[in-house]
Design an enzyme around this catalytic site. Structure first.
Site, PDB file in Angstrom:
ATOM      1  N   LYS A  99       0.850  -1.192   0.000  1.00 23.58           N
ATOM      2  CA  LYS A  99       0.000   0.000   0.000  1.00 23.58           C
ATOM      3  C   LYS A  99       0.886   1.243   0.000  1.00 23.58           C
ATOM      4  O   LYS A  99       1.923   1.287   0.683  1.00 23.58           O
ATOM      5  CB  LYS A  99      -0.903  -0.023   1.236  1.00 23.58           C
ATOM      6  CG  LYS A  99      -1.911   1.112   1.348  1.00 23.58           C
ATOM      7  CD  LYS A  99      -2.759   0.900   2.597  1.00 23.58           C
ATOM      8  CE  LYS A  99      -3.782   2.011   2.806  1.00 23.58           C
ATOM      9  NZ  LYS A  99      -4.615   1.760   4.014  1.00 23.58           N
ATOM     10  N   SER A 179      -9.269   1.860   3.476  1.00 20.34           N
ATOM     11  CA  SER A 179      -8.510   2.622   2.497  1.00 20.34           C
ATOM     12  C   SER A 179      -7.517   1.762   1.701  1.00 20.34           C
ATOM     13  O   SER A 179      -6.873   2.253   0.776  1.00 20.34           O
ATOM     14  CB  SER A 179      -7.724   3.746   3.202  1.00 20.34           C
ATOM     15  OG  SER A 179      -6.798   3.212   4.143  1.00 20.34           O
ATOM     16  N   SER A 203      -9.954  -0.585   7.280  1.00 22.62           N
ATOM     17  CA  SER A 203      -9.295  -0.373   5.994  1.00 22.62           C
ATOM     18  C   SER A 203      -8.616  -1.601   5.405  1.00 22.62           C
ATOM     19  O   SER A 203      -8.205  -1.583   4.252  1.00 22.62           O
ATOM     20  CB  SER A 203      -8.277   0.767   6.103  1.00 22.62           C
ATOM     21  OG  SER A 203      -8.942   1.993   6.241  1.00 22.62           O
TER      22      SER A 203
END
Length: 524
Positions: A99, A179, A203
């Site tokens: 990420k 996210s 997330s």
């Protein structure tokens, strides 16, 4: 921004592609590498070819922000090491995605913001360093909800100014949730066997659930957060996302470390072990599992009931558990996050290079977004930034009271009480409902049972989601929640369910799930 997308044409020279690359797991890829039927270089080329065909072309998933320009060179080195008998660890030669709030030297770490578009201080986060030490190849960085979905109360999950909108491989007009949206979409689409996401509240669990993956939010303090763009030192943690429980267990085992720069990890090594080798599906037969209820969508509830029947058939004792009152928990936690974000993001920005990151404080980030409003805020604003900037420091009595309240309601009076009062080993519930439409007008619409993530996130406890099947073509997940450091127990339960259920439905990249003759009426 062109620097974020290295030219693939130089990499995609003719070479045998890894067969069915989208279905590879860490063990299957490792077995192929060990047998010599493929090399790491060929595997990397195959993943790059798939990314080139599907991320900015084809369904245009926008799951990848940047690719590692050294990936092929690193693969060749690892292939040479393998031939010489020098294996670095269980991930030797396996491509993994990160990420884009997790630093890895040689690639910018942007958190999706144009303010950080040149942020490459030339250092590895402990997460990236651990993966490399075990032999993994960092293939690239994944898109995310900008600033990990902590900029606006009307945000649109999966969108960032750097990466655009990440699309759900199961229906391109549906949310990827946030996210860790790009990490979820990339693994679901077969861009790598696994990815590392991060979670403050939902997330990892939400995108994993909505894209048919296994996702683990570990106990806060097992995995160092150093050089990860922060929200909250109370709740932030990195965690693995993959297509199987075993893959998640392998990655968890590789990432646990104590880091003096992250005091929360002081006791991490006391819990280090080979979680994959210890997987025991028979353990579920000795478990008492507390059942939490929620949701109203009939097909979702039917899926959940079928999962509970399967757990009972595996020998688990199921106990109906009443959720205690937690009405003010989330509001208190929201205050905590605002206080901690201001302090933690200022600390992070101060650690970056001034020649790469001109915004050195949250106040300067707010000014940057205002100055570049057309590209940074075309869909939603930055009211959370503004609220956080208005907060005082961590010595403020209001902060301390909010932290005590949220932690008590989520932990001692929440999960701990449910486990103890009902004499259960862990809790099970629906992770989330099916993905909602990606809505540029209203933003995120958390409908259905979305409360599973907050108590373990706020308490800092582990949470595992595994695929539970499809509801009208959209994945839904089954959650296992436990007390601090109960990762092995959750993994055992999830593994037993996964093996018995046999659920793995590959995405078909449909444009929508909302079309069809059934919506057109019966006019003659």
């Amino acid at each position: 921004m062109k620097m974020l997308l290295p030219i693939l044409a130089l990499w995609l020279t003719a070479s045998p592609a890894l067969a069915q690359v989208e279905d590879a797991t860490i063990p299957s890829l490792s077995a192929d590498l060990a047998s010599g039927s493929i090399t790491s270089e060929k595997a990397v080329r195959a993943y790059l070819k798939r990314i080139a065909a599907m991320d900015r072309k084809g369904p245009r998933l926008n799951a990848i922000i940047a690719l590692n320009p050294r990936a092929l060179a690193e693969a060749r080195v690892l292939d040479a090491d393998r031939r010489a008998g020098r294996l670095r660890g269980p991930l030797h030669g396996v491509p993994i995605l990160l990420k884009d709030n997790i630093e890895a030297a040689g690639m910018p770490t942007t958190a999706g913001s144009l303010a950080l578009v040149r942020n490459d201080p030339g250092r590895d986060s402990p997460v990236a360093a651990a993966l490399k030490a075990k032999g993994a190849i960092i293939l690239g960085k994944t898109n995310l909800s900008e600033w990990a979905n902590f900029r606006s109360e009307r945000s649109m999950s999966g969108w960032s100014a750097v990466g655009g909108l990440t699309r759900n491989p199961y229906a391109l007009d549906r949310t990827t949730c946030g996210s860790s949206s790009g990490s979820g979409a990339a693994v679901a689409a077969g861009f790598a066997p696994a990815a590392i996401g991060s979670e403050t509240n939902g997330s990892i669990i939400c995108p994993a659930s909505m894209m048919g993956l296994v996702g683990l939010k570990p106990t806060v303090g097992l995995i160092p957060r150093t050089h990860i763009v922060p929200i909250s030192h109370s709740q932030d943690t990195a965690g693995p996302m993959a297509r199987s429980v075993r893959d998640v267990a392998i990655l968890l085992s590789a990432l646990i470390a104590s880091d003096p720069r992250d005091p929360a990890t002081a006791d991490a090594m006391a819990h280090a072990q080979d979680y994959a080798a210890a997987l025991d599906p028979a353990a579920i037969g000795r478990m008492r599992i507390g059942v939490l209820r929620g949701g109203a969508q009939p097909e979702l509830l039917a899926r959940y009931e079928a999962a509970l029947v399967m757990l009972k058939g595996l020998g688990a004792t199921l106990v109906e558990v009443k959720t205690p009152a937690m009405d003010s928990m989330s509001a208190a936690s929201y205050d905590v996050l605002q206080y901690e974000f201001k302090v933690d993001v200022n600390t992070y920005l101060a650690s970056t290079r001034p020649d790469q990151v001109e915004s050195r404080t949250l106040a300067e980030l707010i000014a940057f977004d205002d100055a570049y409003k057309a590209v940074e805020m075309p869909l939603f604003g930055q009211e959370i930034f503004v609220l956080s900037q208005a907060k005082a420091g961590l010595e403020d009595p209001a902060y301390k009271a909010a932290r005590e309240k949220s932690l008590r309601l989520a932990g001692r009076e929440g999960i701990d009480a449910m486990l103890a009062d009902n004499r259960v080993d862990l809790l099970v519930t629906i992770s989330y409902g099916p993905a909602w439409p990606a809505d540029t007008v209203w933003g995120d619409q958390y409908e259905g049972p979305s409360g599973s993530t907050s108590p373990p996130a706020i308490a800092g406890y582990p949470h595992l989601t595994v695929p539970m099947g499809l509801v009208r073509g959209l994945p839904v997940g089954l959650s296992f929640i436990g007390a601090a450091y109960a990762e092995q127990r959750l993994l055992d339960a999830g593994y037993a369910y996964e093996q018995a259920a046999g659920i793995r439905i590959s995405p078909n990249f449909r444009a929508t799930v909302d079309g069809g003759a059934e919506l057109e009426g019966q006019r003659p």
